[in-house]
Scaffold this motif. Structure first.
Motif: not given
Ligand code: ARG
Length: 291
Positions: A97, A101, A106
């Motif tokens: 994640k 980012d 996504e």
């Protein structure tokens, strides 16, 4: 025992080989033109200290689904990836994640069979395989690996009070060993010539959970699995213990298609930034507290 260690050593050698490769394939400042044609954000200019920052390299990235980073994992491997209700959480989920980012993508996580991850990355079904995956010489023939973000060692889970006290007991006896199909535990244990128990005494399971159920039911005598999931399984189930045999270290890294050099570079840059700013250490500490 000796040969087993030797086999494990080849994984380490493979790991160092991979890092060589990964740094060679880095396209030096390749994205300078692409990046300058875009509006430079404050974050981008701040990140520009490194040769090619994650933010700079993001201009070149192509992914399976535009704007998304599709990650394949097998979420039965706590604390790296596991289900918390409907959600997949863990070290890999959080690191991926943070990488996504950085790249302005996504993160989409697909929970699949472990032994289908490499093929899926290779064929362009997923952008990355992030699954506590060990860098091995063999896997390097099919995919690229990022720089390593964590390490693991193989452990043996037995029932409390088992007569198997050492890896030698396990290998010399007639015991049956459960493994997750296609993992390094599977590879080492099935290779009798290199210190494993051999094909005849291996029972392959879809995931670590199923192996634990079989061990508790007395269908197998031991499980060979990475140390952190081994600890998590032993903690979650009464009557199990881990053999204290110390094994040689394996390197965990993110698998990326050989056809996507730009993604490899971008992910390595992101991992580099996330290491330097302490994010990765913080994520690992959250799931494997040292204090
Ligand atoms: N480190 C081992 C390997 O690469 C096991 C990984 C299993 N991962 C998982 N998410 N189930 O083969």
């Amino acid at each position: 025992m000796k040969t087993f260690t030797r086999k494990l050593m080849s994984v380490i050698i493979a790991a160092s080989f991979c890092f060589g490769l990964a740094s060679c394939s880095k396209t030096p400042a390749a994205s300078t033109t692409a990046a300058s044609s875009e509006t430079t954000t404050a974050a981008e200019s701040k990140a520009s200290e490194s040769e090619t920052s994650a933010a700079e390299s993001k201009a070149e990235i192509k992914t399976v689904n535009a704007g998304k980073l599709t990650m394949a994992t097998n979420a039965t491997f706590p604390p790296y990836e596991f289900h918390e209700g409907e959600k997949i959480v863990g070290i890999d989920a959080e690191i991926a994640k943070a990488v996504a980012d950085k790249l302005g993508l996504e993160l989409v996580i697909e929970d699949v069979e472990f032994d289908s991850i490499i093929a899926g990355v290779q064929s362009g079904k997923y952008d990355i395989g992030c699954a506590g995956m060990t860098v091995t010489e063999d896997r390097l023939k099919s995919v690229n690996f990022s720089t390593s973000y964590a390490t693991g060692i193989q452990s043996i889970i037995v029932k409390e009070g088992s007569e198997i006290k050492t890896i030698d007991d396990l290998v010399k006896g007639k015991y049956k060993v459960g493994v997750q199909s296609g993992t390094t535990g599977d590879i080492y244990m099935s290779d009798a010539e290199n210190g494993g128990v051999g094909e005849d005494r291996i029972d392959r399971f879809k995931n670590g959970n199923d192996a634990v159920i079989a061990l508790l039911a007395g269908k197998i005598d031991a499980i060979c699995i990475d140390n952190e999931p081994a600890k998590a399984y032993v903690e979650a189930n009464k009557g199990l213990s881990i053999l204290s045999t110390p094994f040689t270290e394996e390197k965990y890294a993110i698998a990326i298609s050989k056809d996507n050099e730009a993604l490899l570079t971008a992910i390595n840059n992101a991992l580099d930034e996330l290491t330097k700013d302490g994010t990765i250490a913080k994520i690992i500490e959250k799931y494997i507290p040292t204090k």
